[in-house]
Design an enzyme around this catalytic site. Structure first.
Site, PDB file in Angstrom:
ATOM      1  N   ARG A 145      12.506  -2.628  10.910  1.00  0.00           N
ATOM      2  CA  ARG A 145      11.229  -2.525  11.618  1.00  0.00           C
ATOM      3  C   ARG A 145      10.848  -3.399  12.873  1.00  0.00           C
ATOM      4  O   ARG A 145      11.286  -4.605  12.345  1.00  0.00           O
ATOM      5  CB  ARG A 145      10.037  -2.096  10.932  1.00  0.00           C
ATOM      6  N   ARG A 184      -9.228   1.213   9.915  1.00  0.00           N
ATOM      7  CA  ARG A 184      -8.748  -0.369  10.313  1.00  0.00           C
ATOM      8  C   ARG A 184      -9.355  -1.190  11.020  1.00  0.00           C
ATOM      9  O   ARG A 184      -9.331  -2.248  11.611  1.00  0.00           O
ATOM     10  CB  ARG A 184      -7.213  -0.886  10.682  1.00  0.00           C
ATOM     11  N   ARG A 198       0.629  -8.845  13.505  1.00  0.00           N
ATOM     12  CA  ARG A 198      -0.224  -8.387  12.570  1.00  0.00           C
ATOM     13  C   ARG A 198      -1.164  -8.855  11.974  1.00  0.00           C
ATOM     14  O   ARG A 198      -2.257  -8.158  11.414  1.00  0.00           O
ATOM     15  CB  ARG A 198       0.406  -7.693  11.551  1.00  0.00           C
ATOM     16  N   ARG A 203      11.499  -7.220   4.794  1.00  0.00           N
ATOM     17  CA  ARG A 203      11.664  -6.058   5.053  1.00  0.00           C
ATOM     18  C   ARG A 203      12.913  -5.222   5.492  1.00  0.00           C
ATOM     19  O   ARG A 203      12.974  -5.558   6.546  1.00  0.00           O
ATOM     20  CB  ARG A 203      10.859  -5.452   5.022  1.00  0.00           C
ATOM     21  N   LYS A 253       1.140  -0.998  -0.250  1.00  0.00           N
ATOM     22  CA  LYS A 253       0.215   0.058  -0.329  1.00  0.00           C
ATOM     23  C   LYS A 253       0.453   1.420   0.161  1.00  0.00           C
ATOM     24  O   LYS A 253       0.739   1.928  -0.531  1.00  0.00           O
ATOM     25  CB  LYS A 253      -0.974  -0.380   1.121  1.00  0.00           C
TER      26      LYS A 253
HETATM   27  P1  AMP Z   1       1.238   0.183   8.956  1.00  0.00           P
HETATM   28  O1  AMP Z   1       2.472   1.045   8.789  1.00  0.00           O
HETATM   29  O2  AMP Z   1       0.379   0.985   8.177  1.00  0.00           O
HETATM   30  O3  AMP Z   1       1.731  -0.984   8.793  1.00  0.00           O
HETATM   31  O4  AMP Z   1       1.135   0.619  10.270  1.00  0.00           O
HETATM   32  C1  AMP Z   1       2.306   0.293  11.448  1.00  0.00           C
HETATM   33  C2  AMP Z   1       1.540   0.365  13.024  1.00  0.00           C
HETATM   34  O5  AMP Z   1       0.658   1.265  12.879  1.00  0.00           O
HETATM   35  C3  AMP Z   1       0.473  -0.739  13.102  1.00  0.00           C
HETATM   36  O6  AMP Z   1       0.557  -2.134  13.431  1.00  0.00           O
HETATM   37  C4  AMP Z   1      -0.396  -0.286  14.449  1.00  0.00           C
HETATM   38  O7  AMP Z   1      -0.525  -0.969  15.232  1.00  0.00           O
HETATM   39  C5  AMP Z   1      -0.711   0.360  13.669  1.00  0.00           C
HETATM   40  N1  AMP Z   1      -1.301   1.660  12.703  1.00  0.00           N
HETATM   41  C6  AMP Z   1      -1.517   2.562  11.933  1.00  0.00           C
HETATM   42  N2  AMP Z   1      -2.878   3.152  11.495  1.00  0.00           N
HETATM   43  C7  AMP Z   1      -3.754   2.566  12.213  1.00  0.00           C
HETATM   44  C8  AMP Z   1      -5.570   2.065  12.444  1.00  0.00           C
HETATM   45  N3  AMP Z   1      -5.424   2.637  11.383  1.00  0.00           N
HETATM   46  N4  AMP Z   1      -5.636   1.882  13.667  1.00  0.00           N
HETATM   47  C9  AMP Z   1      -4.997   1.507  14.680  1.00  0.00           C
HETATM   48  N5  AMP Z   1      -3.819   1.762  14.492  1.00  0.00           N
HETATM   49  C10 AMP Z   1      -3.089   1.350  13.296  1.00  0.00           C
END
Ligand code: AMP
Length: 211
Positions: free
Chosen positions: A158, A88, A169, A127, A13
């Site tokens: 990360r 989410r 996740r 990654r 994404k």
């Molecule tokens: P991402 O980089 O989008 O994979 O997000 C990394 C982490 O940030 C996720 O695993 C969640 O812990 C938190 N996070 C990101 N977006 C959301 C969301 N919309 N709602 C809740 N937690 C989020």
């Protein structure tokens, strides 16, 4: 044009959203990136979010929606926005649709990237990301070398790309996030796009789905 780019963690994404937002001429709002910025700055929000992020769980809805409102309420998002990683959860999706309703705006498009679990685990565990500019690499498909090729920053894994967190996740995605599609589909047709292939090929599919 308000667009939601949807998909499991590791579906690409972020990579696609940067280019898509620039071509659509709308801001790219990625909640994961905003949380990571807070984390780096050690803000109160960053400290709170960290525990959830490190465990692969969602940051609570109220906190996340407040943070998103602060961003999409800014004037540059009035003509439209590309959301990446939000909503989410079903509660976030309902909040977002209500928020737009209250402002005479609406959800225009949803593109859902489809990638099988096995490919996700392979992508995320390999990654690596630059701590300074966020550029991403893959130890096999796009090795970073010693330093980030974009800005020279340090390239690390990360915390939440470690194998055990990736499983959590994916579980969170299946349980809390996948049902979001049903809520969004009440308003617009969800365009499913095959998220496997080269970055350019996937981008072309997304573009075709939008137009
Ligand atoms: P991402 O980089 O989008 O994979 O997000 C990394 C982490 O940030 C996720 O695993 C969640 O812990 C938190 N996070 C990101 N977006 C959301 C969301 N919309 N709602 C809740 N937690 C989020």
């Amino acid at each position: 044009m308000n667009v939601v780019l949807f998909g499991p963690p590791g579906s690409g994404k972020g990579t696609q959203a940067v280019r898509l937002a620039s071509e659509l001429g709308v801001p790219h709002v990625a909640t994961g990136d905003i949380f990571r910025r807070h984390l780096k700055e050690r803000s109160e929000l960053g400290v709170l979010a960290r525990g959830y992020m490190d465990r692969g769980q969602l940051v609570p809805d109220q906190v996340t929606c407040d943070m998103v409102e602060t961003r999409i309420g800014l004037p540059d998002c009035a003509p439209g926005v590309l959301l990446d990683g939000f909503p989410r959860s079903v509660a976030q999706a309902r909040w977002l649709l209500n928020w737009w309703d209250g402002r005479g705006a609406k959800l225009d498009k949803v593109v859902s990237l489809v990638v099988a679990d096995q490919a996700i685990v392979e992508r995320l565990s390999g990654r690596r990301s630059c701590v300074s500019c966020g550029a991403t690499y893959h130890i096999v498909h796009n090795p970073p070398g010693e330093r980030c090729q974009v800005c020279g920053g340090e390239v690390v894994q990360r915390n939440d790309d470690r194998a055990e967190v990736v499983q959590e996740r994916l579980e969170t995605y299946r349980r809390d996030t996948a049902p979001v599609l049903g809520v969004l589909a009440e308003r617009v047709v969800v365009q499913s796009v095959d998220g496997v292939g080269t970055i350019d090929a996937i981008y072309a599919r997304i573009w075709a789905a939008l137009s």
